[in-house]
Design a protein around this motif. Sequence first.
Motif, PDB file in Angstrom:
ATOM      1  N   ALA A 249       0.837  -1.206   0.000  1.00 31.04           N
ATOM      2  CA  ALA A 249       0.000   0.000   0.000  1.00 31.04           C
ATOM      3  C   ALA A 249       0.871   1.255   0.000  1.00 31.04           C
ATOM      4  N   GLY A 250       0.510   2.205  -0.837  1.00 26.05           N
ATOM      5  CA  GLY A 250       1.280   3.445  -0.943  1.00 26.05           C
ATOM      6  C   GLY A 250       0.832   4.493   0.065  1.00 26.05           C
ATOM      7  N   ILE A 251       0.938   4.176   1.336  1.00 23.61           N
ATOM      8  CA  ILE A 251       0.428   5.071   2.391  1.00 23.61           C
ATOM      9  C   ILE A 251       1.496   5.471   3.403  1.00 23.61           C
ATOM     10  N   ALA A 252       2.745   5.103   3.165  1.00 27.47           N
ATOM     11  CA  ALA A 252       3.786   5.283   4.175  1.00 27.47           C
ATOM     12  C   ALA A 252       4.077   6.750   4.476  1.00 27.47           C
ATOM     13  N   LYS A 253       3.820   7.648   3.513  1.00 21.14           N
ATOM     14  CA  LYS A 253       4.091   9.071   3.765  1.00 21.14           C
ATOM     15  C   LYS A 253       3.119   9.663   4.787  1.00 21.14           C
ATOM     16  N   LYS A 254       1.947   9.047   4.916  1.00 22.40           N
ATOM     17  CA  LYS A 254       0.913   9.581   5.799  1.00 22.40           C
ATOM     18  C   LYS A 254       0.694   8.748   7.060  1.00 22.40           C
ATOM     19  N   PHE A 255       1.100   7.485   7.023  1.00 26.13           N
ATOM     20  CA  PHE A 255       0.833   6.607   8.158  1.00 26.13           C
ATOM     21  C   PHE A 255       2.095   5.841   8.545  1.00 26.13           C
ATOM     22  N   GLU A 256       2.433   5.895   9.840  1.00 23.67           N
ATOM     23  CA  GLU A 256       3.506   5.059  10.351  1.00 23.67           C
ATOM     24  C   GLU A 256       3.021   3.608  10.369  1.00 23.67           C
ATOM     25  N   ALA A 257       3.946   2.686  10.191  1.00 24.10           N
ATOM     26  CA  ALA A 257       3.584   1.272  10.159  1.00 24.10           C
ATOM     27  C   ALA A 257       2.867   0.856  11.450  1.00 24.10           C
ATOM     28  N   GLU A 258       3.382   1.304  12.616  1.00 33.42           N
ATOM     29  CA  GLU A 258       2.794   0.905  13.902  1.00 33.42           C
ATOM     30  C   GLU A 258       1.368   1.435  14.056  1.00 33.42           C
ATOM     31  N   ALA A 259       1.091   2.591  13.430  1.00 30.88           N
ATOM     32  CA  ALA A 259      -0.208   3.238  13.632  1.00 30.88           C
ATOM     33  C   ALA A 259      -1.357   2.528  12.939  1.00 30.88           C
ATOM     34  N   VAL A 260      -1.057   1.722  11.919  1.00 28.51           N
ATOM     35  CA  VAL A 260      -2.148   1.077  11.172  1.00 28.51           C
ATOM     36  C   VAL A 260      -2.423  -0.349  11.648  1.00 28.51           C
ATOM     37  N   ILE A 261      -1.551  -0.889  12.478  1.00 34.08           N
ATOM     38  CA  ILE A 261      -1.762  -2.251  12.978  1.00 34.08           C
ATOM     39  C   ILE A 261      -3.020  -2.282  13.844  1.00 34.08           C
ATOM     40  N   GLY A 262      -3.868  -3.247  13.572  1.00 33.25           N
ATOM     41  CA  GLY A 262      -5.119  -3.370  14.328  1.00 33.25           C
ATOM     42  C   GLY A 262      -6.306  -2.698  13.675  1.00 33.25           C
ATOM     43  N   LYS A 263      -6.074  -1.870  12.662  1.00 30.19           N
ATOM     44  CA  LYS A 263      -7.180  -1.200  11.984  1.00 30.19           C
ATOM     45  C   LYS A 263      -7.960  -2.190  11.118  1.00 30.19           C
ATOM     46  N   GLN A 264      -9.258  -1.993  11.090  1.00 26.99           N
ATOM     47  CA  GLN A 264     -10.088  -2.721  10.128  1.00 26.99           C
ATOM     48  C   GLN A 264     -10.312  -1.802   8.934  1.00 26.99           C
ATOM     49  N   ILE A 265      -9.877  -2.236   7.775  1.00 29.50           N
ATOM     50  CA  ILE A 265      -9.931  -1.415   6.567  1.00 29.50           C
ATOM     51  C   ILE A 265     -10.745  -2.139   5.502  1.00 29.50           C
ATOM     52  N   LEU A 266     -10.952  -1.466   4.379  1.00 23.21           N
ATOM     53  CA  LEU A 266     -11.623  -2.085   3.240  1.00 23.21           C
ATOM     54  C   LEU A 266     -10.601  -2.345   2.144  1.00 23.21           C
ATOM     55  N   ILE A 267     -10.692  -3.526   1.535  1.00 24.08           N
ATOM     56  CA  ILE A 267      -9.772  -3.856   0.439  1.00 24.08           C
ATOM     57  C   ILE A 267     -10.560  -4.445  -0.725  1.00 24.08           C
ATOM     58  N   VAL A 268     -10.003  -4.293  -1.924  1.00 21.83           N
ATOM     59  CA  VAL A 268     -10.515  -5.025  -3.087  1.00 21.83           C
ATOM     60  C   VAL A 268      -9.801  -6.370  -3.069  1.00 21.83           C
ATOM     61  N   ALA A 269     -10.581  -7.437  -2.839  1.00 27.26           N
ATOM     62  CA  ALA A 269      -9.978  -8.748  -2.573  1.00 27.26           C
ATOM     63  C   ALA A 269      -9.782  -9.598  -3.822  1.00 27.26           C
ATOM     64  N   ASN A 270     -10.423  -9.216  -4.955  1.00 30.96           N
ATOM     65  CA  ASN A 270     -10.355 -10.100  -6.132  1.00 30.96           C
ATOM     66  C   ASN A 270      -9.527  -9.508  -7.270  1.00 30.96           C
ATOM     67  N   LEU A 271      -8.541  -8.645  -6.952  1.00 31.31           N
ATOM     68  CA  LEU A 271      -7.601  -8.170  -7.960  1.00 31.31           C
ATOM     69  C   LEU A 271      -6.593  -9.273  -8.294  1.00 31.31           C
ATOM     70  N   GLU A 272      -6.141  -9.255  -9.524  1.00 34.02           N
ATOM     71  CA  GLU A 272      -5.064 -10.166  -9.892  1.00 34.02           C
ATOM     72  C   GLU A 272      -3.824  -9.798  -9.072  1.00 34.02           C
ATOM     73  N   PRO A 273      -3.080 -10.790  -8.533  1.00 30.38           N
ATOM     74  CA  PRO A 273      -1.849 -10.482  -7.792  1.00 30.38           C
ATOM     75  C   PRO A 273      -0.883  -9.672  -8.656  1.00 30.38           C
ATOM     76  N   ALA A 274      -0.108  -8.808  -8.006  1.00 30.30           N
ATOM     77  CA  ALA A 274       0.880  -7.981  -8.717  1.00 30.30           C
ATOM     78  C   ALA A 274       2.142  -7.917  -7.883  1.00 30.30           C
TER      79      ALA A 274
ATOM     80  N   MET B 292      -4.754  12.366   3.293  1.00 25.39           N
ATOM     81  CA  MET B 292      -5.210  11.001   3.020  1.00 25.39           C
ATOM     82  C   MET B 292      -5.905  10.425   4.241  1.00 25.39           C
ATOM     83  N   VAL B 293      -7.000   9.655   4.009  1.00 25.01           N
ATOM     84  CA  VAL B 293      -7.651   8.882   5.061  1.00 25.01           C
ATOM     85  C   VAL B 293      -7.881   7.479   4.534  1.00 25.01           C
ATOM     86  N   LEU B 294      -7.842   6.511   5.436  1.00 21.90           N
ATOM     87  CA  LEU B 294      -8.119   5.131   5.060  1.00 21.90           C
ATOM     88  C   LEU B 294      -9.618   4.879   5.121  1.00 21.90           C
ATOM     89  N   SER B 295     -10.103   4.001   4.280  1.00 23.52           N
ATOM     90  CA  SER B 295     -11.500   3.587   4.346  1.00 23.52           C
ATOM     91  C   SER B 295     -11.614   2.530   5.429  1.00 23.52           C
TER      92      SER B 295
END
Length: 653
Positions: free
Chosen positions: A591-616, A637-640
């Motif tokens: 996820a391209g969110i490192a400029k706005k969110f520290e790694a420790e700060a997002v642990i435990g969050k419930q977020i929304l993801i698109v689950a059926n994208l082809e792996p990249a 930036m805010v997370l969904s």
Amino acid sequence: MTKDTYYVTTPIYYPSDKLHIGHAYTTVAADTIARYKKMRGFDTMFLTGSDEHGQKIERKAQAAGKEAKEYVDQIVATFKNLWDKLDIEYDYFIRTTEARHEKVVQQIFEKLYDQGDIYKGKYEGWYCTPCEAFWTERQLEEAKEEKVCPDCHREVEWVEEESYFFKMSKYADRLLEHIKDHPEFIEPESRRNEMINFIENGLDDLSVSRTTFEWGIPVPIDDDHVIYVWIDALSNYLTAIGYQTDQENFEKYWPADLHLVGKDILRFHTIIWPIIIMALDLELPKQVFGHGWLLSETGKMSKSKGNVVDPVVLIDDFGKDAIRYYLLREVAFGTDGKYSTESLIQRINSDLANDLGNLLNRTVSMVDQYFDSEIPKVAEKADLDQELIDLAAQTKKEVEIEMEKLKYTVALEKIWNFVRRTNKYIDQTSPWLLAKEPAKRDRLKTVLYNLLESLRIIAVMLKPFLTEAPFKMGQQLGQLEAIEDADWEAATWGSLKTGVKVKNGEPMFPRIVLEEYFEKVEQRKEKSKDKDLKEREKMDLVEIKERITFSDFMDADIRVAEILEAEKIEGSNKLLKLQVDIGLEKRQLVAGIAKKFEAEAVIGKQILIVANLEPATIFGVKSEGMILAASDPEGNMVLSTVSSEIANGSQVK
């Protein structure tokens, strides 16, 4: 022993968002009784504050990209601003994040644990995140075949976790006996009966710690737990006045004379709180009064429903006294009432502008015209005068009786009966006719003195309720200093200063034309829309893409995922590698969110993801999905996220 102090509290409000008119209703009521008691000579302590811990605050802060303390600091500032705009004269504003409060709460927890009233166990049951309340199966309600909270009627979730429990059941019989022996302890009577039934149905021991969030006061004997709201928030009524820190001050004000609360939290204050106090071997509060709700046209006001009425807007539009008067006069304290702007304007026009404002204006104008603005002395009396004098004394006594019962509406009606009777006295005596006959000049002096003295007494009796009008009245009557210094006994006939000048002033409560007001509201809305449009144009937002079909949208499988691990990808300043749980399995995302969110700060969050994208493969790291986030042209930036806990893997539809 007679107590010459008076300790009144409001609930401490939860800073998940700004307050609404319902919160103002409670606080104005508490402020009014505190002002009244001060006028009666009591050493008064009036407490309000904010309840700042808990999972909901933790999530709100995370969603806003802020530390929890930073988040609540901003919201609490809006609380204090509102109380300032309403002239709320609290003696102390407690915050549960205060070091003193946190330390004493830990001492209370430890004391209860040491004496065997708290024990460690496991909690399994239903939990409502918005209310931060646990419920048994029999307490839940059902809506559309879903189990819902009996208070807020939103979905509950099943929770299993280690917890410390408080032995509520140990004290149930003792509390029940106290309630039955002291009927004044819970008011009104209908609510007292509800609480008696609740206790008689059996009390379960109470979970008083949590392990699923960190924003709270640590349990002093177990770092894995934080102290839950019951001991944390409710103890504010003790810690604010010096329990364990200033014993002299604590003994001066405790027990509380009055806890004012909304009926939705009455059970917490009349069952949980008294049992905690019993366990601490302290005297119980004298009274808990559970008032009704101030409803909007769509029911109970709620931040989550979005049907709240902003008191700041009303104060700016109508003035603080008009709002205070309306809240106290419109709804019988203890029952539910309905707010509407139409009824507010009607009260302003009929009671404040016509009855009170017109009485003041007519009287001062006649003194100005007939006696060169100088207040005359009593000269020639009549039986009609004594009727007015007797009613003034009777009104004072009746207001005292109603205030002791917290019947604000009735107390104000008694005062307004006197206002209307004084207006009638003008019609009966016809000062304008007396002024035409020199032989009746002495009679005219007495009539105008009586009118001025009635207004002075009205101003004194209004001091607990209104915070500007009594002093504006005093200024126009030439009695400002006397009104400022007046205690309750000053509302007694015969203290008007004569020989001083009255002063015509601007109308205290100008009449409001309903149609014109709503036209201004609409214009304001249009200006706000224009402003929002200009702001959007200024931001240069990306144009909306071409429309897709519903079928196209349904092809995207959007799921709730919990972030289990997060770390920066070496060599990149904007990418985080995430390990997420999507219910059915665990996955790795980039996820391209490192400029706005520290790694420790997002642990435990419930977020929304698109689950059926082809792996990249991104920056050499495999990614099996994409998180949803929003950003603007300025780089914010805010997370969904989800508004409350839900099972990982839940599908967005």
